[in-house]
Design an enzyme around this catalytic site. Structure first.
Site, short mmCIF file in Angstrom:
data_model
loop_
_atom_site.label_atom_id
_atom_site.label_comp_id
_atom_site.label_asym_id
_atom_site.label_seq_id
_atom_site.Cartn_x
_atom_site.Cartn_y
_atom_site.Cartn_z
N HIS A 119 28.83 74.09 37.87
CA HIS A 119 27.72 74.83 37.28
C HIS A 119 27.43 74.34 35.86
O HIS A 119 26.28 74.08 35.49
CB HIS A 119 28.05 76.34 37.27
N SER A 168 15.22 67.33 52.55
CA SER A 168 15.75 66.89 51.27
C SER A 168 17.27 66.97 51.35
O SER A 168 17.83 68.01 51.69
CB SER A 168 15.23 67.76 50.13
N ARG A 226 27.32 33.57 25.81
CA ARG A 226 27.16 34.57 26.88
C ARG A 226 26.02 35.49 26.47
O ARG A 226 25.66 35.56 25.29
CB ARG A 226 28.45 35.36 27.09
N CYS A 253 17.79 65.70 46.57
CA CYS A 253 17.71 66.59 45.41
C CYS A 253 19.07 66.90 44.82
O CYS A 253 19.17 67.67 43.87
CB CYS A 253 16.99 67.89 45.78
N MET A 270 41.23 40.59 27.89
CA MET A 270 42.28 39.74 28.43
C MET A 270 42.77 38.77 27.37
O MET A 270 42.45 38.92 26.20
CB MET A 270 41.79 39.04 29.70
N TYR A 293 11.50 59.92 47.93
CA TYR A 293 11.69 60.28 46.53
C TYR A 293 13.15 60.66 46.28
O TYR A 293 13.90 60.95 47.21
CB TYR A 293 10.78 61.44 46.11
N GLY A 317 37.59 40.80 24.67
CA GLY A 317 38.81 41.37 24.09
C GLY A 317 39.74 42.01 25.09
O GLY A 317 40.80 42.52 24.72
N ARG A 341 42.11 30.12 27.60
CA ARG A 341 41.35 31.37 27.48
C ARG A 341 40.98 31.91 28.85
O ARG A 341 40.70 31.15 29.78
CB ARG A 341 40.07 31.14 26.68
N ASN A 399 25.32 67.13 46.78
CA ASN A 399 26.49 67.82 46.23
C ASN A 399 27.28 68.49 47.36
O ASN A 399 28.48 68.26 47.54
CB ASN A 399 26.07 68.88 45.21
N ASP A 400 26.59 69.33 48.13
CA ASP A 400 27.27 70.02 49.23
C ASP A 400 27.61 69.08 50.37
O ASP A 400 28.66 69.22 51.01
CB ASP A 400 26.40 71.18 49.75
N LYS A 432 32.62 32.55 31.21
CA LYS A 432 32.90 31.59 30.13
C LYS A 432 32.94 30.17 30.68
O LYS A 432 32.33 29.25 30.11
CB LYS A 432 34.23 31.94 29.47
N GLY A 442 20.84 67.44 50.14
CA GLY A 442 21.62 68.04 49.04
C GLY A 442 22.97 67.35 48.99
O GLY A 442 23.92 67.76 49.66
#
Length: 876
Positions: free
Chosen positions: A455, A764, A336, A831, A103, A851, A101, A92, A768-769, A22, A766
């Site tokens: 899962h 690749s 803005r 992946c 603050m 990739y 909205g 302000r 997650n693991d 602002k 993994g």
């Protein structure tokens, strides 16, 4: 002394980090010569100094504010307490990133018991003066003293009803004086202190309140939702008041230079006559559409239209402009880049490029990749949500979209009800692969356990089904078919609505609206592919998932999870024969049957993907996941297999593992049972040979061995797999191009990546693991406490949703560097589910990976994020 205050004339649009959005935009509009009420900005640094140093408002800062206050008085010819030309101020907030909205604001600052009389005399309007004073008392009480605004509002409504006054603007001067008197009494009753009469005391208290509002609860929630850092702070803008409530030739409003819902290039907004800005936001009165201003004040309308066009061209984006009209004079209070729906965002981005206001690169950078989800999934109608009965909002938004349906507690019921035309929602403590039949037919999936990579979450995202996971407020009794939640309970067949984008659940049906791909979406996707360096693949193994990914132009498949192929009843029984049998000939016979199924599986995958790159992960889950656990199921399976209950139960106990995620799974399974991976490799190669013979399709499968942590594991299994494949190729006199690589999902694998690279054809990650193993968090159980870690600042984000760069990311960096030293051109991808997260994609792009792969419905998100990353790297 460090500079902490800047006049509007000293700033510009590039100073958002210091002056907030602002303040920077007020300075920029001042620089452009637009009608902006004069003022100055206290920097974000001053805010963080205050918050980080025991909330001390230093004498140095006070002196600097007073110096700029004096300068403002000299330039305006106004002053606090002046009987001829009184100065009143607005205070302000304004952070670097727009947080509308969130603050606090104080208007009409400087009024007191004496000044209100002077203002009445100066303006010759006692009603206006006391209207301003009652507004100040309410806002100051709320923002500075923390008096619940309902105390003021309730009295005002009571007073208006008593005196039969409909609108605030209909109140007389005498009535407003009575209201002011009561408001001051509320201060004494609630806070045991009077409203401060010294304008400077008011000003310093308001500045402190705005600083403090950076850490109010709604601001924290908003920052978390929009990934805004907590250490940026808010600036404070001190500005001369202009009065939209000074009669019927005055007003206030908010307008967008384009429609924020549709993107249409047409002025869109609302205004109120004889009002201040808060009246528009509060909704106390019904505003008029901005188009009506063209009739009531045509010159003002035309002036505003021209200023809006100027600002849009200057900023190169749709603008959200706050304005006030004081006695037929227009003032701009803020501009803005306007918030907009995803549909509007894509249209506006394309239109601005066509109009020459943005480059393609600028258009791509202006979009939020996650907003793509709104375009591809159904969403609830906003108005309908306002009256909906919420069940819970603590669940994880595991897969975006919105859906309504009847509760089912098991896959069989879900399938049965779906077959008869019912819309169903599968509600379970957690899902397993055996639930897939019910998951496929469900409009949405809800679990009380599990995280963003559980899962339920992974499968739902792959199917494009909305899902809320880990909703710990729910007590789900699958036996009694009851869901208990804090304010009630639900039973099987009750209708609920699920918001997978925000993690919210509602009782009953909430109206839906469809969002679909359109020409603007297709244009942005084409531009994204033009700029993206990373290839985007999909995680998919079913025909429908693959077709979805192809529709989004995925460059191939980065992960086929073969374990998902084994849970159809006729396959599951053969897999169970293999696992349970202790005789090699029986295991061989079972595998021969499974081999035929797998050949068909891979033929369908390869023919559907039409020869594009495809990574197939060999079987990964622990063996015990394939065997029944409940007594009645054990008895049924024993009968189906023609063996005794005692023998089957004994084998199940032998297979039981204390910690199966660290147990007998992945490549460890193949070291023990190499025939399992050899069978899968044979199925892959035979399907490739068959497709080449049948229709001339060339397939080059990428075979991935999971959970490798030692080069000996990879060497052993690769030799066995390649020897078997070469024997088949020789026997069939065929030519098949294939590669064998590994999934990097253990910390040790990252640290010995150079050794693994000597054996592997590709890697690749993994994630997650790898995240699970690095943190020691169970990804299925972490939802119970991970939100507390994030809320408490222990973790910046959930590491299963966005990559932990300093820990997991550092392991990936080490692995990539070691790999490139050994094999500079080796293909490396990702992946795990983080392959679809925009922030994680930027890190992977910076590392030079080839990739990323993600759920089919996240492919467009990944393309846009990859393009943004490439553009940012190019611009560095």
């Amino acid at each position: 002394m460090t500079k902490r205050v800047y006049s509007f004339k000293e700033g510009n649009a590039e100073m958002k980090g210091l002056l907030g959005g602002k303040g920077a935009n007020l300075a920029e509009m001042t620089r452009l010569g637009l009608p902006v009420p004069n003022g100055f900005t206290i920097s974000t640094e001053a805010c963080m100094d205050y918050l980080n140093n025991g909330r001390q408002f230093t004498d140095e800062l006070k002196e600097e504010i007073e110096a700029y206050l004096k300068q403002l008085e000299e330039e305006s010819g106004k002053a606090f307490n002046s009987k001829e030309n009184m100065m009143l101020l607005s205070v302000r907030s304004g952070s670097k990133f727009s947080m509308p909205g969130m603050m606090d604001t104080v208007l009409n600052l400087g009024l007191n018991d004496e000044n209100v009389k002077h203002l009445a005399e100066i303006t010759e309007d006692e009603t206006f003066a006391y209207d301003c004073y009652r507004r100040l008392l309410q806002m100051f009480g709320d923002v500075v003293y923390g008096i619940d605004t309902s105390h003021f509002e309730n009295f005002l409504e009571f007073y208006k009803r008593k005196h039969r006054v409909q609108l605030d603007s209909d109140l007389t001067a005498e009535q407003l004086k009575e209201i002011v008197h009561e408001y001051k009494r509320i201060y004494l009753e609630i806070k045991k202190q009077e409203f401060p009469q010294d304008p400077k005391e008011q000003l310093f208290a308001a500045v402190i309140a705005v600083f403090s509002s950076w850490n109010n609860e709604r601001a924290k929630v908003y920052r978390k939702l929009h990934n805004i850092a907590d250490d940026l702070g808010t600036a404070v803008n001190i500005q001369l008041m202009v009065f939209g409530n000074s009669g019927n030739q005055s007003g206030t409003g908010v307008a967008f230079t384009r429609n924020p819902s549709t993107g249409e290039n047409k002025l869109f907004g609302e205004y109120l006559i004889n009002a201040q800005g808060e009246d528009v936001v509060a909704g106390i009165r019904t505003p008029s559409p901005i188009s009506e201003l063209k009739e009531s004040m045509p010159e003002i309308y035309q002036e505003f239209l021209e200023m809006g066009e100027l600002l849009e061209k200057h900023y190169g984006d749709m603008q959200d402009i706050e304005f006030t009209i004081e006695n037929q004079k227009l003032y701009l209070l803020q501009t803005r880049n306007g918030k907009r729906t995803a549909h509007a965002a894509f249209k506006i981005a394309v239109d601005l490029v066509e109009e020459g206001l943005k480059t393609k690169e600028g258009a791509i950078l202006s979009l939020d990749p996650q907003s793509v989800n709104q375009l591809l999934h159904p969403v609830f109608v906003e108005e309908a949500l306002k009256t909906a009965d919420k069940i819970s909002s603590v669940g994880l938004p595991a897969s975006p979209g919105s859906a309504t349906g009847k509760i089912c507690f098991d896959a069989g019921t879900a399938k049965e009800w779906s077959d008869r035309g019912e819309k169903v929602i599968l509600v379970r403590q957690e899902t397993s692969p055996e639930d897939i039949g019910g998951m496929v037919v469900s409009e949405a999936i809800v679990t009380s356990r599990g995280g963003m990579t559980s899962h339920a979450a992974v499968v739902a995202r792959g199917m494009g089904t909305c899902c809320v996971a880990g909703c710990s407020e729910l007590e789900i009794d699958e036996f009694l078919k009851i869901v208990k939640y804090p304010n009630g309970e639900l039973h099987e067949g009750d209708v609920i609505s699920v918001d997978g984008t925000n993690g919210d659940l509602y009782v009953g049906e909430v109206e839906l609206t469809l969002s679909e791909k359109n020409e603007d979406f297709e244009t942005i996707m084409a531009w994204s592919k033009e700029f993206s360096r990373l290839a985007i693949r999909m995680n998919a193994e079913t025909k429908s998932d693959i077709k979805t990914g192809i529709a989004f132009d995925a460059s191939g498949i980065g992960l086929v999870r073969t374990e998902h192929m084994f849970f159809a009843p006729e396959r599951l029984i053969e897999m169970r024969r293999f696992i349970i049998s202790q005789k090699s000939e029986e295991r061989t016979k079972a595998l021969e049957t499974i081999l035929a199924y797998q050949i068909d599986d891979f033929k369908e995958i390869f023919s559907t993907i039409e020869g594009k790159s495809t990574v197939i992960r060999l079987l990964d889950p622990p063996l015990h996941e394939f065997v029944p656990s409940k007594q009645q199921d054990v008895e049924r399976v024993a009968t189906e297999m023609g063996i005794s209950y005692e023998f089957l139960n004994g084998r199940i106990n032998e297979l039981h593992e204390i910690n199966p995620m660290l147990g007998h799974r992945g490549c460890r399974l193949a070291v023990t049972y190499p025939e399992l991976y050899i069978m899968q490799a044979e199925a892959i190669i035979r399907s490739a040979i068959a497709l080449k013979n049948e229709n001339g399709l060339d397939v080059a499968p990428e075979i991935m061995i999971p959970l490798v942590g030692m080069d000996g594991e990879l060497r052993l299994l690769k030799e066995k797999i390649e020897a078997h494949i070469e024997q088949i190729i020789a026997t069939e006199k065929a030519t098949v191009s294939y590669t064998v690589g590994t999934m990097i999902e253990l910390p040790r694998a990252c640290l010995i990546a150079d050794d693994l690279a000597k054996e592997a054809d590709f890697f690749s990650f993994g994630t997650n693991d790898l995240t699970q193993m690095t943190f020691g968090f169970s990804r299925d159980d972490a939802a119970k406490y991970i939100n507390q870690y994030v809320a408490g600042g222990i973790l910046p984000v959930d590491p299963f949703q966005t990559l932990d760069v300093s820990g997991v990311g550092e392991l990936i960096r080490i692995a990539v560097e070691k790999t490139r030293q050994t094999k500079p051109n080796m293909k490396i991808g990702v992946c795990g589910e983080l392959g679809g997260d925009p922030l994680s994609i930027e890190f992977f792009d910076q590392l030079g990976l080839d990739y990323v792969s993600c759920s089919p419905y996240r492919v467009p998100v990944a393309y846009l994020a990859a393009a943004q990353s490439a553009i940012r790297l190019k611009n560095k």
